[in-house]
Design an enzyme around this catalytic site. Structure first.
Site, PDB file in Angstrom:
ATOM      1  N   ASP A  49       0.861  -1.185   0.000  1.00 53.53           N
ATOM      2  CA  ASP A  49       0.000   0.000   0.000  1.00 53.53           C
ATOM      3  C   ASP A  49       0.894   1.230   0.000  1.00 53.53           C
ATOM      4  O   ASP A  49       1.730   1.410   0.897  1.00 53.53           O
ATOM      5  CB  ASP A  49      -0.909   0.016   1.227  1.00 53.53           C
ATOM      6  CG  ASP A  49      -1.713   1.298   1.329  1.00 53.53           C
ATOM      7  OD1 ASP A  49      -2.513   1.564   0.413  1.00 53.53           O
ATOM      8  OD2 ASP A  49      -1.520   2.052   2.310  1.00 53.53           O
ATOM      9  N   GLU A  87      -1.527  -1.733  -6.038  1.00 48.44           N
ATOM     10  CA  GLU A  87      -2.730  -1.098  -6.548  1.00 48.44           C
ATOM     11  C   GLU A  87      -2.472  -0.537  -7.942  1.00 48.44           C
ATOM     12  O   GLU A  87      -1.392  -0.020  -8.214  1.00 48.44           O
ATOM     13  CB  GLU A  87      -3.168   0.033  -5.617  1.00 48.44           C
ATOM     14  CG  GLU A  87      -3.654  -0.419  -4.263  1.00 48.44           C
ATOM     15  CD  GLU A  87      -4.026   0.746  -3.380  1.00 48.44           C
ATOM     16  OE1 GLU A  87      -5.221   0.890  -3.056  1.00 48.44           O
ATOM     17  OE2 GLU A  87      -3.121   1.517  -3.027  1.00 48.44           O
ATOM     18  N   CYS A 135     -17.939  -5.367  12.748  1.00 44.69           N
ATOM     19  CA  CYS A 135     -17.402  -6.365  13.683  1.00 44.69           C
ATOM     20  C   CYS A 135     -16.503  -5.762  14.752  1.00 44.69           C
ATOM     21  O   CYS A 135     -16.097  -6.471  15.686  1.00 44.69           O
ATOM     22  CB  CYS A 135     -16.640  -7.451  12.933  1.00 44.69           C
ATOM     23  SG  CYS A 135     -15.105  -6.878  12.142  1.00 44.69           S
ATOM     24  N   ASP A 175      -3.212   1.664   7.027  1.00 38.09           N
ATOM     25  CA  ASP A 175      -2.304   1.298   5.944  1.00 38.09           C
ATOM     26  C   ASP A 175      -2.057  -0.205   5.919  1.00 38.09           C
ATOM     27  O   ASP A 175      -1.948  -0.810   4.845  1.00 38.09           O
ATOM     28  CB  ASP A 175      -0.984   2.044   6.093  1.00 38.09           C
ATOM     29  CG  ASP A 175      -1.138   3.540   5.920  1.00 38.09           C
ATOM     30  OD1 ASP A 175      -2.035   3.939   5.157  1.00 38.09           O
ATOM     31  OD2 ASP A 175      -0.380   4.305   6.543  1.00 38.09           O
TER      32      ASP A 175
END
Length: 418
Positions: free
Chosen positions: A185, A272, A361, A368
């Site tokens: 990321d 990505e 949840c 990150d």
């Protein structure tokens, strides 16, 4: 496996050779601009696009004409390649891969290429290279040149001339030693957050532009006070260009070391598929619809471009393949808003820049790291969905290549030889 690789060296020309280098670069720039002006005039007159072969005949007329006889002093192959560059620029424009071709300016990206390897001689023992109409040039031999020589590109950067020698050679298809898969990321506060299924690795940003920003601004102000094109102005411009070159060199050094370490330690790299040019687009807007938060967006754009995400992706492309691994590009949508435990997607999951708290949840984690986990899982599912028989998880063995017919546009494997 066929590997194409470029070896770039700084050359040390004599005074006469340096004059010829400027002359040849100027001749190629003149041919490019003259051909572009001819294309535009032809289009305004209602004519069709002039192909390269027809334009090459025009080059012959320019070289033999009375107006530009000095073009004969430059080697013909680099001039022809300037026309090929223009033709490629138009093809990219027609395919909507780039904007309309623009005229070249003196002092900006001055370069020319010798495409015929038969005219180039490389003497690595004596650290010199022979180029047509330039003779033997000394260069700083920092590494051996491997493979068959294909072409040579001469370029000017911050007052120094460089030669980039492209070669081609056959190498054995490597097998990656590590079976690990990693998700990456990219960010601004953190340059990269890596997750390999067991541990998190954080790469802090270098910020090469931020480090030199004040020094660069001071040098630019000094240049603005000088008379344009005067002797002092030229000295000030050279100082500004040296600072820019220092920024670029520091950034590339950091990215090369980071991409090399990742490609060597992971067989499958998931990233990505970011559109950096769109993400760093200006927010000024127009007179009818002015933009908002322009200063904040400009600072964000500056930080994104300072990280060098596009260059990092480009380096990972070929280094992972050279190491025997695979690169997977996954859609970036909701990677930081999807819970890695329950899969719930909500904009409220990401509380702040660094904190993640699932509203469904209650799972709490660094934002990150959550994005890196989701990127890794999407990359594994991309491979698994293509061919179950050929896919092997990183726990049980090496990652196998996917089924044939995949490409970048479908978030599939990315691998290019450079």
């Amino acid at each position: 496996m066929l590997r194409r690789q470029a070896f770039k060296f700084r050359i040390e020309p004599t005074g006469e050779q340096q004059c010829k280098l400027h002359q040849f670069a100027g001749a190629c720039r003149f041919v490019f601009n003259k051909a572009l002006a001819l294309q535009q005039a032809n289009r305004e007159a209602g004519g069709k696009f002039i192909a390269y072969v027809t334009m090459a005949r025009q080059l012959t007329a320019w070289r033999n004409g009375e107006e530009t006889p000095w073009l004969k002093e430059a080697p013909v192959h680099p001039l022809q390649h300037a026309l090929k560059d223009l033709d490629r620029a138009y093809q990219n424009f027609f395919a909507k891969r780039a904007d309309f071709p623009r005229f070249k300016k003196r002092g900006q990206h001055d370069s020319f290429r010798y495409p015929d390897p038969k005219q180039i001689k490389l003497d690595q023992g004596n650290r010199r290279i022979f180029l047509p109409k330039l003779g033997w040039l000394r260069y700083r031999h920092s590494q051996p040149v491997l493979g068959t020589l294909k072409n040579a590109t001469v370029s000017l950067s911050a007052g120094h001339w460089y030669v980039s020698i492209q070669t081609e050679r056959e190498v054995a298809s490597p097998l990656h030693a590590s079976p690990l898969a990693v998700g990456i990321d990219l960010g601004v506060v953190r340059f990269a957050t890596l997750w390999d299924g067991h541990k998190e690795t954080v790469l802090e940003p270098l910020g090469s532009f931020a480090r030199h920003q004040q020094r660069l601004a001071r040098a630019q102000r000094q240049m603005a006070r000088k008379d344009k094109f005067g002797r002092n102005w030229l000295k000030a411009r050279a100082r500004v260009r040296r600072i820019h070159r220092q920024i670029v060199n520091a950034r590339h050094d950091y990215l090369h070391k980071a991409s090399h370490a990742i490609s060597k330690s992971h067989a499958l790299v998931c990233v990505e598929d970011l559109q950096v040019s769109h993400m760093s687009r200006s927010a000024k807007g127009s007179a009818e619809q002015p933009g908002r938060n322009i200063r904040q967006k400009a600072a964000l754009n500056r930080s994104i471009l300072d990280q060098g995400w596009g260059e990092f992706r480009r380096q990972l492309d070929y280094k992972v393949q050279w190491a025997g691994g695979w690169l997977v590009a996954v859609p970036p949508r909701h990677t930081s808003q999807q819970c890695p435990e329950c899969g719930h997607i909500h904009s409220g999951n990401r509380q702040t820049q660094s904190s993640f708290l699932c509203v469904a949840c209650g799972h709490s984690e660094n934002a990150d790291r959550v994005a890196a986990r989701n990127i890794r899982e999407r990359g594994l599912k991309t491979l698994e969905g293509q061919d179950h028989a050929r896919f092997a998880c990183e726990v049980s063995g090496a990652v196998m290549p996917p089924a044939a017919g995949t490409h970048r546009g479908e978030s599939a494997l990315v691998g290019r030889t450079r």
